[in-house]
Enzyme design. Structure first.
Site, PDB file in Angstrom:
ATOM      1  N   TYR A  33       4.534   3.259  -4.341  1.00  0.00           N
ATOM      2  CA  TYR A  33       3.419   4.739  -4.451  1.00  0.00           C
ATOM      3  C   TYR A  33       4.818   5.746  -4.650  1.00  0.00           C
ATOM      4  O   TYR A  33       5.818   5.252  -4.552  1.00  0.00           O
ATOM      5  CB  TYR A  33       3.199   5.221  -2.761  1.00  0.00           C
ATOM      6  CG  TYR A  33       3.506   5.390  -1.803  1.00  0.00           C
ATOM      7  CD1 TYR A  33       4.424   4.319  -1.423  1.00  0.00           C
ATOM      8  CD2 TYR A  33       3.807   6.444  -1.176  1.00  0.00           C
ATOM      9  CE1 TYR A  33       5.132   4.804   0.180  1.00  0.00           C
ATOM     10  CE2 TYR A  33       4.749   7.391   0.036  1.00  0.00           C
ATOM     11  CZ  TYR A  33       5.474   5.699   0.753  1.00  0.00           C
ATOM     12  OH  TYR A  33       5.874   6.080   2.160  1.00  0.00           O
ATOM     13  N   LYS A 150       9.745   1.363  -2.809  1.00  0.00           N
ATOM     14  CA  LYS A 150       8.339   2.230  -2.120  1.00  0.00           C
ATOM     15  C   LYS A 150       7.109   1.359  -1.952  1.00  0.00           C
ATOM     16  O   LYS A 150       5.694   1.726  -3.300  1.00  0.00           O
ATOM     17  CB  LYS A 150       8.876   3.526  -3.116  1.00  0.00           C
ATOM     18  CG  LYS A 150       8.423   4.433  -1.960  1.00  0.00           C
ATOM     19  CD  LYS A 150       8.591   5.578  -2.952  1.00  0.00           C
ATOM     20  CE  LYS A 150       7.681   6.709  -1.758  1.00  0.00           C
ATOM     21  NZ  LYS A 150       8.391   6.939  -0.557  1.00  0.00           N
ATOM     22  N   LEU A 206      15.305   3.185   1.579  1.00  0.00           N
ATOM     23  CA  LEU A 206      14.794   3.618  -0.381  1.00  0.00           C
ATOM     24  C   LEU A 206      15.715   4.455  -0.792  1.00  0.00           C
ATOM     25  O   LEU A 206      16.605   5.564  -0.097  1.00  0.00           O
ATOM     26  CB  LEU A 206      13.785   4.327   0.517  1.00  0.00           C
ATOM     27  CG  LEU A 206      13.158   4.857  -0.987  1.00  0.00           C
ATOM     28  CD1 LEU A 206      12.396   2.979  -1.339  1.00  0.00           C
ATOM     29  CD2 LEU A 206      11.667   5.844  -0.377  1.00  0.00           C
TER      30      LEU A 206
END
Ligand code: PDD
Length: 286
Positions: A33, A150, A206
């Site tokens: 996402y 992600k 991330l």
């Protein structure tokens, strides 16, 4: 007015949106996402999010949806149809819905699922929380080893946020091998001797799109940046701390595990970076 969402090529009212119970996003968290913020009706850092989405897909050998080339247009269409001034566009791609539940990846006849929706957040950039800062607690980082992708496997970050709420804090910083990886849904920073310190990139965190922009602006403003890990004890002794993400931009942290940083109010570097990030991002928004 009912919210209009996008599902596999169609714009439909949210009540009519349908995804199969066999969708691998639902059964296996086999999905990735992106969250892109909207300020003044325009998209912030869109190109960075599009590029990271492609990387997430590549790393998981997940086919890109056919509409990959139209993502900007789809984002803009949803912002317009839902009259979003300030808010977010959420995008999710999954490996699609094969005929049955099966651990092995489906063949080419299974098309990826693409879903996008908006969340309206009037005054997103003027959040009063930014004036007082947030409190964080530390929790053990129990996520998988590819946090640079992600994925929608967000159960542990959700649990971390709940642990923080229970402790009377706003968020949790995750700790692995004695050092902070990142926040539940944001990157973590401290400031020491005027220098901005944030964990180096790797599979453990991330690669935040906001992080990349903020570090670039900081360096352009002649601020010193060091990309290395730090412990909770080092954070508690820091002059200031903050987090970054698409939904919070730059948000000051004023307390770590019950210890106030400095005088317990947002620090000047976090405040300055928030101002620069919002100014520059608004200018470059599309
Ligand atoms: N979260 N680290 C984690 C674990 C995240 O989930 C996020 C983003 C970030 C910051 O990345 P970026 O600057 O590209 O938003 C770092 C989004 C906002 C979310 O899950 O809602």
């Amino acid at each position: 007015m009912s919210r209009i969402v996008y599902v596999n090529g169609e714009y439909v009212p949210e009540e009519e949106a349908r995804v199969s119970v066999f969708d691998r996003g639902f059964l296996f968290a086999d999905g990735v996402y992106e969250v892109t913020s909207v300020l003044g009706g325009k998209l912030i850092d869109f190109e960075g999010h599009r590029r990271r989405l492609q990387r997430s897909l590549d790393e998981l050998d997940m086919p890109a949806p056919e509409a990959m080339a139209d993502l900007l247009e789809i984002h803009r269409e949803l912002v317009a149809r839902n009259e979003i001034v300030d808010g977010l566009v959420y995008l999710q791609v999954t490996r699609g819905a094969p005929a049955d539940r099966d651990f092995t990846f489906p063949g080419e006849d299974t098309k990826p699922t693409l879903v996008l929706f908006t969340q309206s957040k009037p005054g997103l950039a003027e959040s009063p929380v930014a004036k007082v800062g947030i409190k964080v607690i530390s929790v053990e980082d129990m996520r998988w080893g590819r946090r640079d992708i992600k994925t929608v496997q967000l159960l542990y970050p959700s649990m971390g946020k709940m642990m923080a709420k229970k402790a009377g804090a706003d968020d949790a910083w995750m700790v692995e091998d004695g050092v902070v990886t990142e926040g539940t849904s944001n990157n973590a920073y401290i400031v020491k001797g005027g220098k901005i310190i944030t964990r180096h990139l790797g599979n453990e965190i991330l690669h935040g799109i906001t992080r990349a922009a903020v570090l670039r602006f900081a360096r352009e403003a002649q601020m010193e940046v060091e990309e290395r890990s730090f412990s909770i004890e080092e954070a508690q002794a820091a002059e200031e701390a903050f987090i970054t993400s698409a939904s919070t931009f730059v948000m000051p942290v004023v307390e770590v595990d019950g210890v106030a940083l400095g005088d317990g109010t947002p620090g000047p570097i976090a405040a300055r970076l928030r101002e620069i990030y919002l100014d520059e991002s608004r200018k470059a928004a599309i």
